[in-house]
Design a protein around this motif. Structure first.
Motif, PDB file in Angstrom:
ATOM      1  N   ALA A  93      -4.954   0.261  -3.139  1.00 59.55           N
ATOM      2  CA  ALA A  93      -5.213   2.338  -2.319  1.00 59.55           C
ATOM      3  C   ALA A  93      -5.746   2.520  -3.769  1.00 59.55           C
ATOM      4  O   ALA A  93      -4.795   3.204  -4.455  1.00 59.55           O
ATOM      5  CB  ALA A  93      -3.746   2.339  -2.009  1.00 59.55           C
ATOM      6  N   PHE A 107      -4.818   9.262   1.101  1.00 64.65           N
ATOM      7  CA  PHE A 107      -4.328   7.690   0.720  1.00 64.65           C
ATOM      8  C   PHE A 107      -5.824   6.763   1.592  1.00 64.65           C
ATOM      9  O   PHE A 107      -5.806   6.867   2.803  1.00 64.65           O
ATOM     10  CB  PHE A 107      -3.113   6.794   0.213  1.00 64.65           C
ATOM     11  CG  PHE A 107      -2.358   7.333  -0.647  1.00 64.65           C
ATOM     12  CD1 PHE A 107      -2.715   7.204  -1.562  1.00 64.65           C
ATOM     13  CD2 PHE A 107      -1.485   8.441  -0.435  1.00 64.65           C
ATOM     14  CE1 PHE A 107      -2.538   6.890  -3.052  1.00 64.65           C
ATOM     15  CE2 PHE A 107      -1.283   8.742  -1.802  1.00 64.65           C
ATOM     16  CZ  PHE A 107      -1.051   7.898  -2.870  1.00 64.65           C
ATOM     17  N   ALA A 109      -7.065   2.647   1.981  1.00 70.95           N
ATOM     18  CA  ALA A 109      -5.810   1.559   1.434  1.00 70.95           C
ATOM     19  C   ALA A 109      -6.505   0.385   2.020  1.00 70.95           C
ATOM     20  O   ALA A 109      -7.759   0.276   2.994  1.00 70.95           O
ATOM     21  CB  ALA A 109      -5.094   1.436   1.864  1.00 70.95           C
ATOM     22  N   CYS A 110      -7.276  -0.280   0.798  1.00 68.25           N
ATOM     23  CA  CYS A 110      -8.082  -2.249   1.472  1.00 68.25           C
ATOM     24  C   CYS A 110      -7.165  -3.154   1.008  1.00 68.25           C
ATOM     25  O   CYS A 110      -5.902  -3.485   0.270  1.00 68.25           O
ATOM     26  CB  CYS A 110      -9.066  -2.455   0.141  1.00 68.25           C
ATOM     27  SG  CYS A 110     -10.128  -0.758   0.243  1.00 68.25           S
ATOM     28  N   THR A 121      -5.727   4.604   6.832  1.00 67.50           N
ATOM     29  CA  THR A 121      -6.501   5.873   5.901  1.00 67.50           C
ATOM     30  C   THR A 121      -4.369   6.132   6.404  1.00 67.50           C
ATOM     31  O   THR A 121      -4.479   5.787   6.816  1.00 67.50           O
ATOM     32  CB  THR A 121      -6.859   6.845   6.841  1.00 67.50           C
ATOM     33  OG1 THR A 121      -7.158   6.761   7.524  1.00 67.50           O
ATOM     34  CG2 THR A 121      -8.338   6.015   5.963  1.00 67.50           C
ATOM     35  N   LEU A 189       3.871   2.141  -1.120  1.00 70.24           N
ATOM     36  CA  LEU A 189       3.188   2.628  -1.999  1.00 70.24           C
ATOM     37  C   LEU A 189       3.973   2.720  -3.260  1.00 70.24           C
ATOM     38  O   LEU A 189       4.442   3.286  -3.486  1.00 70.24           O
ATOM     39  CB  LEU A 189       2.380   3.827  -1.003  1.00 70.24           C
ATOM     40  CG  LEU A 189       1.268   4.560  -1.664  1.00 70.24           C
ATOM     41  CD1 LEU A 189       0.855   3.647  -0.899  1.00 70.24           C
ATOM     42  CD2 LEU A 189       1.083   6.460  -1.470  1.00 70.24           C
TER      43      LEU A 189
END
Ligand code: NAG
Ligand code: NAG
Ligand code: NAG
Ligand code: NAG
Ligand code: NAG
Ligand code: NAG
Ligand code: NAG
Ligand code: NAG
Ligand code: NAG
Length: 243
Positions: A93, A107, A109-110, A121, A189
């Motif tokens: 992310a 943020f 994030a993949c 998101t 995270l």
């Protein structure tokens, strides 16, 4: 050539997988392939990575993001093009914030769920570090997955961070993070790096403090890694339409 075809096929397969479907605020782009490298760092894009100076092309041993700014359309903010690459069996992310110690961080994030890739998101409250889902409009999302190498490109049409700051609306502290996934639920995270504020509209000026090329020692001297493990859970943003 063969490799490119394979990459294309794998990208198509990835996009057919259910985990990739987003909600209304996400728009995916299946027309091109992900192609992320240091090319353009300090010239057309601001790069933030760890370890400093690392090359994301084909390498999982490099947690990398780049940001370049496009058209400004007040009051919505400035369009940002983002690249993100890293190694994870969960998610990678990147975050954008006006001030990492107040307000919020957006943020992106993949993430992967056992080989299928998806996008989320999120928003973090910088004061108490709680993370929640937020529907940040994101377009042109391209996703690529090869084993644990997660790479993605996307555009944020408007980041409006002007409300809590006096500095330039294109100046952000950039955050890099990773984490685990359980199915399509993101775990806490884990922040790997938070950069000092950098004006993404001025990559060459940013590179003066980030000093690219020859030595890696000073490459990111302006960045202060903050190995903070945020012990937080949060819900995933979108609900899979598949069973
Ligand atoms: C996937 O990664 C492997 C090992 O890192 C590499 O040999 C292969 O070329 C990659 N595949 C694609 C399609 O990039
Ligand atoms: C990837 O991007 C680089 C630099 O922007 C370019 O030179 C290269 O041709 C691109 N590769 C593919 C496969 O599109
Ligand atoms: C990538 O992550 C996998 C799984 O966590 C790990 O086994 C592998 O060593 C990592 N590769 C690199 C290049 O960091
Ligand atoms: C700002 O965003 C709104 C909602 O997305 C859109 O309708 C409007 O056209 C945008 N304004 C500009 C100047 O881009
Ligand atoms: C960031 O926020 C902190 C705490 O609210 C404040 O002390 C500091 O001045 C802010 N920095 C900038 C550049 O606005
Ligand atoms: C992950 O995918 C592999 C290969 O497709 C499959 O064998 C395995 O059961 C899957 N694991 C989970 C937890 O879904
Ligand atoms: C962030 O958390 C603090 C402390 O819990 C709270 O006072 C503040 O309202 C929160 N900010 C936002 C934007 O949610
Ligand atoms: C952006 O922030 C400014 C200042 O807080 C505000 O006036 C404006 O309405 C915001 N625009 C959007 C689209 O949220
Ligand atoms: C993953 O999620 C499932 C279903 O919500 C739950 O039963 C399981 O305990 C979770 N696994 C881990 C390692 O958290």
């Amino acid at each position: 050539m063969e490799q490119r075809i394979l990459l294309f096929i794998s990208t198509v397969l990835v996009f057919l997988s259910p985990g990739v479907r987003g909600t209304f605020h996400l728009t995916f782009d299946t027309s091109g392939q992900v192609n992320i490298s240091r090319s353009g760092c300090g010239v057309s894009k601001v790069c933030v990575e760890t370890p400093s100076g690392c090359e994301p092309a084909g390498s999982g041993a490099c947690l990398f993001t780049s940001v370049s700014s496009g058209a400004s359309s007040p009051p919505n903010g400035t369009e940002l093009s983002v690249e993100l690459s890293g190694n994870s069996t969960g998610f990678v992310a990147m975050g954008l914030t006006a001030n990492a110690s107040q307000g919020t961080t957006l943020f992106f994030a993949c993430a992967q769920n056992n080989g299928s890739i998806f996008f989320r998101t999120l928003s973090r409250n910088n004061t108490d570090n709680t993370v929640s889902a937020v529907e940040t409009i994101t377009t042109g999302i391209r996703l690529s997955l090869n084993g644990s190498l997660i790479q993605c490109e996307f555009t944020v049409p408007g980041v409006n961070a002007s409300s809590t700051r006096s500095s330039d609306a294109t100046t952000f502290a950039v955050v890099l993070a990773t984490g685990t996934t359980n199915g399509t639920t993101l775990g806490p995270l884990e922040v790997a790096l938070t950069s000092d504020p950098v004006n993404v509209a001025n990559p060459s000026n940013a590179s003066a403090t980030m000093a690219p090329t020859t030595t890696t020692a000073g490459a990111d001297s302006s960045f202060k890694p903050r190995a903070v493990l945020l012990l937080l859970s949060f819900v995933t943003l979108s609900v899979l339409k598949s069973a």
